[in-house]
Design a protein around this motif. Structure first.
Motif, PDB file in Angstrom:
ATOM      1  N   ASN A  56       0.734  -1.092  -0.031  1.00 60.45           N
ATOM      2  CA  ASN A  56       0.008  -0.103   0.098  1.00 60.45           C
ATOM      3  C   ASN A  56       0.881   1.184   0.008  1.00 60.45           C
ATOM      4  O   ASN A  56       0.658   2.112  -0.810  1.00 60.45           O
ATOM      5  CB  ASN A  56      -0.954  -0.026   1.172  1.00 60.45           C
ATOM      6  N   GLU A  57       2.049   1.445   0.849  1.00 60.72           N
ATOM      7  CA  GLU A  57       2.687   2.215   0.788  1.00 60.72           C
ATOM      8  C   GLU A  57       3.451   2.500  -0.167  1.00 60.72           C
ATOM      9  O   GLU A  57       3.866   3.496  -1.000  1.00 60.72           O
ATOM     10  CB  GLU A  57       3.927   2.395   2.091  1.00 60.72           C
ATOM     11  N   THR A  58       4.103   1.371  -1.176  1.00 57.50           N
ATOM     12  CA  THR A  58       4.635   1.609  -2.225  1.00 57.50           C
ATOM     13  C   THR A  58       3.633   1.898  -3.352  1.00 57.50           C
ATOM     14  O   THR A  58       4.010   2.806  -4.167  1.00 57.50           O
ATOM     15  CB  THR A  58       5.089  -0.084  -2.741  1.00 57.50           C
ATOM     16  N   LEU A  59       2.394   1.653  -3.183  1.00 55.61           N
ATOM     17  CA  LEU A  59       1.507   1.909  -4.324  1.00 55.61           C
ATOM     18  C   LEU A  59       1.036   3.353  -4.093  1.00 55.61           C
ATOM     19  O   LEU A  59       0.983   4.164  -4.887  1.00 55.61           O
ATOM     20  CB  LEU A  59       0.228   1.140  -3.915  1.00 55.61           C
ATOM     21  N   LEU A  60       1.006   3.607  -2.776  1.00 55.43           N
ATOM     22  CA  LEU A  60       0.559   5.321  -2.500  1.00 55.43           C
ATOM     23  C   LEU A  60       1.977   6.115  -2.812  1.00 55.43           C
ATOM     24  O   LEU A  60       1.642   7.023  -3.616  1.00 55.43           O
ATOM     25  CB  LEU A  60       0.541   5.557  -1.039  1.00 55.43           C
ATOM     26  N   ALA A  61       3.250   5.498  -2.633  1.00 54.42           N
ATOM     27  CA  ALA A  61       4.413   6.424  -3.102  1.00 54.42           C
ATOM     28  C   ALA A  61       4.195   6.489  -4.697  1.00 54.42           C
ATOM     29  O   ALA A  61       4.521   7.472  -5.376  1.00 54.42           O
ATOM     30  CB  ALA A  61       5.461   5.702  -2.628  1.00 54.42           C
ATOM     31  N   GLU A  62       3.879   5.079  -5.380  1.00 57.72           N
ATOM     32  CA  GLU A  62       3.838   5.259  -6.689  1.00 57.72           C
ATOM     33  C   GLU A  62       2.821   6.180  -7.191  1.00 57.72           C
ATOM     34  O   GLU A  62       2.932   6.920  -8.174  1.00 57.72           O
ATOM     35  CB  GLU A  62       3.590   3.852  -7.276  1.00 57.72           C
ATOM     36  N   LYS A  63       1.712   6.004  -6.433  1.00 56.52           N
ATOM     37  CA  LYS A  63       0.620   6.845  -6.862  1.00 56.52           C
ATOM     38  C   LYS A  63       0.896   8.222  -6.785  1.00 56.52           C
ATOM     39  O   LYS A  63       0.677   9.054  -7.839  1.00 56.52           O
ATOM     40  CB  LYS A  63      -0.617   6.489  -5.796  1.00 56.52           C
TER      41      LYS A  63
END
Length: 183
Positions: A26-33
């Protein structure tokens, strides 16, 4: 129950692992987002600036098109005027050419008349010379005849008074203008 508890703990640890994995994802996806949003925002800003540039170019091209259309209309008007002027000049040129041909024909006619008149003048000069020569010859002949008549009159004057009367008549016949002037 212990088994269940152990299973539950295994499930909980699996769930915690999954939860940690999910949170990391989720953090990776949020960062990627966030990165994607920033990239997207940067792309939107870049696209908006490109759109603004293109819109400015379109406006400039529209203005240029309007100016060029006005120039095109002016050039069409000028071309029409020039075509009319060319047509008039071409007609004038044709008229001048025809007039020039007429003048050349008149010149040729005048040359013929001039040659004819020069020939007539030469002929008249010859006739004048011939007439002058004949006049000179006739004057000489007249002088010769006058001399003979005067010689005859002198001989008759010598013959006598009776014949004197005849001499006067002959003299009157020889010089009628002198006697008319005396009278």
């Amino acid at each position: 129950m212990l088994e269940q508890l152990q299973r539950l703990q295994a499930h909980i640890s699996t769930l915690k692992t999954r939860l940690n994995d999910a949170e990391r994802k989720n953090e990776t996806l949020l960062a990627e987002k966030d990165r994607n949003e920033e990239q997207h925002h940067a792309q939107i800003v870049q696209k908006n600036s490109i759109i603004t540039q293109k819109q400015d170019e379109v406006d400039n091209l529209t203005e240029q098109n309007t100016e060029l259309q006005a120039q095109f209309k002016t050039l069409n008007t000028d071309a029409t005027a020039l075509a009319e002027r060319y047509s008039r000049l071409e007609k004038s040129c044709t008229d001048l050419k025809n007039r020039f041909q007429e003048i050349l024909a008149e010149r040729n006619e005048l040359r013929v008349v001039k040659e004819k008149m020069l020939a007539e003048q030469r002929q008249a000069q010859h006739e004048i010379q011939d007439l002058q020569a004949e006049r000179t010859r006739l004057i000489q002949k007249n002088e010769h005849a006058k001399t003979k008549v005067e010689a005859i009159i002198q001989r008759l004057a010598i013959l006598g008074t009776e014949q004197d009367h005849h001499a006067q008549e002959i003299q009157q016949l020889a010089h009628p203008t002198e006697n008319n002037e005396e009278a």
